[in-house]
Write a protein that holds these residues in place. Structure first.
Motif, PDB file in Angstrom:
ATOM      1  N   ILE A 192      86.534  50.361 -15.656  1.00  0.00           N
ATOM      2  CA  ILE A 192      86.591  51.234 -16.828  1.00  0.00           C
ATOM      3  C   ILE A 192      86.857  50.363 -18.053  1.00  0.00           C
ATOM      4  CG2 ILE A 192      87.743  53.174 -17.941  1.00  0.00           C
ATOM      5  CD1 ILE A 192      88.630  54.102 -15.159  1.00  0.00           C
ATOM      6  N   PRO A 193      85.962  50.363 -19.060  1.00  0.00           N
ATOM      7  CA  PRO A 193      86.207  49.571 -20.271  1.00  0.00           C
ATOM      8  C   PRO A 193      87.564  49.906 -20.894  1.00  0.00           C
ATOM      9  CG  PRO A 193      83.963  50.427 -20.270  1.00  0.00           C
ATOM     10  CD  PRO A 193      84.665  51.074 -19.108  1.00  0.00           C
ATOM     11  N   GLY A 194      88.272  48.862 -21.291  1.00  0.00           N
ATOM     12  CA  GLY A 194      89.597  49.035 -21.887  1.00  0.00           C
ATOM     13  C   GLY A 194      90.719  49.084 -20.877  1.00  0.00           C
ATOM     14  N   LEU A 195      90.350  49.216 -19.577  1.00  0.00           N
ATOM     15  CA  LEU A 195      91.367  49.270 -18.518  1.00  0.00           C
ATOM     16  C   LEU A 195      91.125  48.182 -17.474  1.00  0.00           C
ATOM     17  CD1 LEU A 195      91.611  53.150 -17.964  1.00  0.00           C
ATOM     18  CD2 LEU A 195      93.175  51.689 -19.265  1.00  0.00           C
ATOM     19  N   PHE A 196      90.442  47.108 -17.878  1.00  0.00           N
ATOM     20  CA  PHE A 196      90.154  46.021 -16.940  1.00  0.00           C
ATOM     21  C   PHE A 196      91.429  45.427 -16.349  1.00  0.00           C
ATOM     22  CE2 PHE A 196      85.924  44.874 -19.188  1.00  0.00           C
ATOM     23  CZ  PHE A 196      85.308  45.946 -18.574  1.00  0.00           C
ATOM     24  N   ALA A 197      92.522  45.460 -17.122  1.00  0.00           N
ATOM     25  CA  ALA A 197      93.764  44.839 -16.642  1.00  0.00           C
ATOM     26  C   ALA A 197      94.186  45.420 -15.301  1.00  0.00           C
ATOM     27  CB  ALA A 197      94.870  45.023 -17.671  1.00  0.00           C
ATOM     28  N   PHE A 198      94.008  46.715 -15.116  1.00  0.00           N
ATOM     29  CA  PHE A 198      94.464  47.329 -13.876  1.00  0.00           C
ATOM     30  C   PHE A 198      93.573  46.954 -12.685  1.00  0.00           C
ATOM     31  CE2 PHE A 198      95.932  50.253 -17.262  1.00  0.00           C
ATOM     32  CZ  PHE A 198      97.287  50.021 -17.097  1.00  0.00           C
ATOM     33  N   ARG A 199      92.373  46.509 -12.961  1.00  0.00           N
ATOM     34  CA  ARG A 199      91.470  46.043 -11.906  1.00  0.00           C
ATOM     35  C   ARG A 199      91.734  44.572 -11.556  1.00  0.00           C
ATOM     36  NH1 ARG A 199      86.814  47.882  -9.651  1.00  0.00           N
ATOM     37  NH2 ARG A 199      85.147  46.401  -9.157  1.00  0.00           N
ATOM     38  N   GLU A 200      92.137  43.795 -12.570  1.00  0.00           N
ATOM     39  CA  GLU A 200      92.256  42.352 -12.387  1.00  0.00           C
ATOM     40  C   GLU A 200      93.683  41.857 -12.195  1.00  0.00           C
ATOM     41  OE1 GLU A 200      90.275  40.672 -15.763  1.00  0.00           O
ATOM     42  OE2 GLU A 200      88.296  41.394 -15.127  1.00  0.00           O
ATOM     43  N   LEU A 201      94.658  42.595 -12.722  1.00  0.00           N
ATOM     44  CA  LEU A 201      96.044  42.119 -12.672  1.00  0.00           C
ATOM     45  C   LEU A 201      96.588  41.898 -11.261  1.00  0.00           C
ATOM     46  CD1 LEU A 201      97.936  43.916 -15.570  1.00  0.00           C
ATOM     47  CD2 LEU A 201      97.850  41.472 -15.141  1.00  0.00           C
ATOM     48  N   PRO A 202      96.334  42.791 -10.299  1.00  0.00           N
ATOM     49  CA  PRO A 202      96.923  42.542  -8.981  1.00  0.00           C
ATOM     50  C   PRO A 202      96.573  41.171  -8.412  1.00  0.00           C
ATOM     51  CG  PRO A 202      96.143  44.789  -9.106  1.00  0.00           C
ATOM     52  CD  PRO A 202      95.657  44.108 -10.354  1.00  0.00           C
ATOM     53  N   ALA A 203      95.307  40.763  -8.506  1.00  0.00           N
ATOM     54  CA  ALA A 203      94.922  39.448  -7.994  1.00  0.00           C
ATOM     55  C   ALA A 203      95.500  38.329  -8.847  1.00  0.00           C
ATOM     56  CB  ALA A 203      93.399  39.340  -7.930  1.00  0.00           C
ATOM     57  N   LEU A 204      95.524  38.511 -10.165  1.00  0.00           N
ATOM     58  CA  LEU A 204      96.108  37.487 -11.032  1.00  0.00           C
ATOM     59  C   LEU A 204      97.597  37.298 -10.739  1.00  0.00           C
ATOM     60  CD1 LEU A 204      94.389  38.333 -14.427  1.00  0.00           C
ATOM     61  CD2 LEU A 204      94.168  36.176 -13.172  1.00  0.00           C
ATOM     62  N   LEU A 205      98.301  38.391 -10.514  1.00  0.00           N
ATOM     63  CA  LEU A 205      99.731  38.289 -10.198  1.00  0.00           C
ATOM     64  C   LEU A 205      99.944  37.613  -8.850  1.00  0.00           C
ATOM     65  CD1 LEU A 205     100.941  41.791 -11.443  1.00  0.00           C
ATOM     66  CD2 LEU A 205     101.192  39.589 -12.595  1.00  0.00           C
ATOM     67  N   SER A 206      99.066  37.885  -7.891  1.00  0.00           N
ATOM     68  CA  SER A 206      99.166  37.204  -6.589  1.00  0.00           C
ATOM     69  C   SER A 206      99.013  35.704  -6.761  1.00  0.00           C
ATOM     70  CB  SER A 206      98.082  37.725  -5.636  1.00  0.00           C
ATOM     71  OG  SER A 206      98.297  39.073  -5.309  1.00  0.00           O
ATOM     72  N   ALA A 207      98.061  35.283  -7.589  1.00  0.00           N
ATOM     73  CA  ALA A 207      97.875  33.848  -7.828  1.00  0.00           C
ATOM     74  C   ALA A 207      99.078  33.254  -8.553  1.00  0.00           C
ATOM     75  CB  ALA A 207      96.591  33.627  -8.628  1.00  0.00           C
ATOM     76  N   LEU A 208      99.590  33.952  -9.550  1.00  0.00           N
ATOM     77  CA  LEU A 208     100.752  33.446 -10.293  1.00  0.00           C
ATOM     78  C   LEU A 208     101.965  33.270  -9.385  1.00  0.00           C
ATOM     79  CD1 LEU A 208     100.460  35.475 -13.618  1.00  0.00           C
ATOM     80  CD2 LEU A 208     100.525  32.976 -13.443  1.00  0.00           C
ATOM     81  N   ARG A 209     102.161  34.190  -8.462  1.00  0.00           N
ATOM     82  CA  ARG A 209     103.324  34.100  -7.562  1.00  0.00           C
ATOM     83  C   ARG A 209     103.260  32.857  -6.675  1.00  0.00           C
ATOM     84  NH1 ARG A 209     102.537  39.956  -7.280  1.00  0.00           N
ATOM     85  NH2 ARG A 209     104.334  40.996  -8.238  1.00  0.00           N
ATOM     86  N   VAL A 222      97.210  31.529 -21.061  1.00  0.00           N
ATOM     87  CA  VAL A 222      95.983  31.713 -21.847  1.00  0.00           C
ATOM     88  C   VAL A 222      95.015  32.527 -20.999  1.00  0.00           C
ATOM     89  CG1 VAL A 222      94.088  30.593 -23.071  1.00  0.00           C
ATOM     90  CG2 VAL A 222      96.356  29.536 -23.057  1.00  0.00           C
ATOM     91  N   CYS A 223      94.793  33.761 -21.407  1.00  0.00           N
ATOM     92  CA  CYS A 223      93.971  34.692 -20.622  1.00  0.00           C
ATOM     93  C   CYS A 223      92.538  34.708 -21.121  1.00  0.00           C
ATOM     94  CB  CYS A 223      94.544  36.102 -20.711  1.00  0.00           C
ATOM     95  SG  CYS A 223      96.268  36.222 -20.222  1.00  0.00           S
ATOM     96  N   ASP A 224      91.606  34.804 -20.198  1.00  0.00           N
ATOM     97  CA  ASP A 224      90.212  35.029 -20.551  1.00  0.00           C
ATOM     98  C   ASP A 224      90.062  36.524 -20.825  1.00  0.00           C
ATOM     99  OD1 ASP A 224      87.430  34.700 -20.880  1.00  0.00           O
ATOM    100  OD2 ASP A 224      87.107  35.304 -18.811  1.00  0.00           O
ATOM    101  N   GLY A 225      90.278  36.925 -22.062  1.00  0.00           N
ATOM    102  CA  GLY A 225      90.279  38.340 -22.413  1.00  0.00           C
ATOM    103  C   GLY A 225      91.045  38.539 -23.714  1.00  0.00           C
ATOM    104  N   HIS A 226      91.581  39.714 -23.887  1.00  0.00           N
ATOM    105  CA  HIS A 226      92.190  40.074 -25.159  1.00  0.00           C
ATOM    106  C   HIS A 226      93.640  40.504 -24.985  1.00  0.00           C
ATOM    107  CE1 HIS A 226      88.277  39.886 -27.103  1.00  0.00           C
ATOM    108  NE2 HIS A 226      87.795  40.521 -26.049  1.00  0.00           N
ATOM    109  N   GLY A 227      94.353  40.447 -26.108  1.00  0.00           N
ATOM    110  CA  GLY A 227      95.719  40.941 -26.166  1.00  0.00           C
ATOM    111  C   GLY A 227      95.781  42.140 -27.104  1.00  0.00           C
ATOM    112  N   ARG A 228      96.245  41.899 -28.329  1.00  0.00           N
ATOM    113  CA  ARG A 228      96.319  42.975 -29.330  1.00  0.00           C
ATOM    114  C   ARG A 228      94.927  43.436 -29.795  1.00  0.00           C
ATOM    115  NH1 ARG A 228     100.886  45.966 -29.580  1.00  0.00           N
ATOM    116  NH2 ARG A 228     102.702  44.851 -30.384  1.00  0.00           N
TER     117      ARG A 228
END
Length: 239
Positions: free
Chosen positions: A80-97, A107-113
């Motif tokens: 869903i455009p504008g809600l990509f974070a909820f699709r990508e964050l779980p895997a990104l958090l797994s990698a960060l852990r 530095v994220c490939d994407g946007h903040g504000r």
């Protein structure tokens, strides 16, 4: 590294929208750390029903790799455009852990504000980790801007609904600009300074280039392969 458990994970677009509206007020804009020694690039790649998230930590002075980690998962949230974070964050958090290093800047490939609700992926990651975070987009998501000058280091404001939400920055003379914005615990001046320091030879910062490469490699590997990877051996950027 530790990740904060800020909220239950949304199961619908409505829940995701409400969560972004609630959390965006927690984002802090400030000059950022006085010294950045390590910086992490985060990116994801997709193949069929899998998403590969990669985090590559670089030495901020040399831009050489310090550590990296990947996670390959099947996303549970719809596209869903504008809600990509909820699709990508779980895997990104797994990698960060899986990182032993706690980077000074994400530095994220994407946007903040620079987001419909002022709360893109970089903002969400910054809040969850508590770390300074910034977004670097290849294309802009929202807003209008005047084209910056041709020279490296030129920039103009990215404006949405009368508010400056980011900057359009020329990282190399004569190439297309990138679109930077605050994620958390940095400000626009810091974000602009960092993206130029991380892009000595190419349009995209080394953090994004290396994380993108690692995420693509992870999708080509067998699914039973390792969840983390050693730092890629390579020459200094631009060689």
């Amino acid at each position: 590294m530790d990740i904060e458990d800020l909220h239950p994970w949304p199961s619908s677009a409505e829940e995701g929208l409400a969560l972004q509206e609630r959390l965006r007020g927690l984002v802090r804009e400030e000059p950022g750390p006085a010294e950045v020694r390590t910086v992490a690039g985060l990116d994801v790649s997709y193949a069929d029903d899998r998403v590969a998230a990669a985090v590559v930590v670089l030495d901020a002075a040399t831009l050489l790799p310090v550590e990296s980690a990947v996670a390959v998962e099947r996303p549970s949230f719809p596209y869903i455009p504008g809600l990509f974070a909820f699709r990508e964050l779980p895997a990104l958090l797994s990698a960060l852990r899986r990182l032993e290093t706690v980077p000074d800047l994400l530095v994220c490939d994407g946007h903040g504000r620079a987001h419909f609700r002022r709360f893109g992926l970089a903002c969400h990651l910054g809040l969850l980790t508590g770390l300074p975070a910034m977004g670097v987009g290849k294309t802009f998501l929202v807003g209008e801007h005047v084209e910056p000058g041709r020279e490296r280091g030129s920039f103009t404001d990215l404006v949405h609904e009368g508010e400056v939400v980011g900057r359009t920055v020329r990282t190399q003379t004569g190439v297309r600009p990138v679109y930077v914005s605050v994620g958390h615990r940095v400000d626009l001046d810091a974000v602009t300074r960092h993206v130029l320091a991380l892009s000595p030879s190419y349009r995209l910062p080394e953090t994004t280039r290396r994380a993108d490469r690692l995420s693509r490699e992870a999708l080509r590997a067998p699914e039973s392969g390792p969840a983390s990877a050693p730092p890629p051996a390579s020459a200094p950027p631009g060689r």
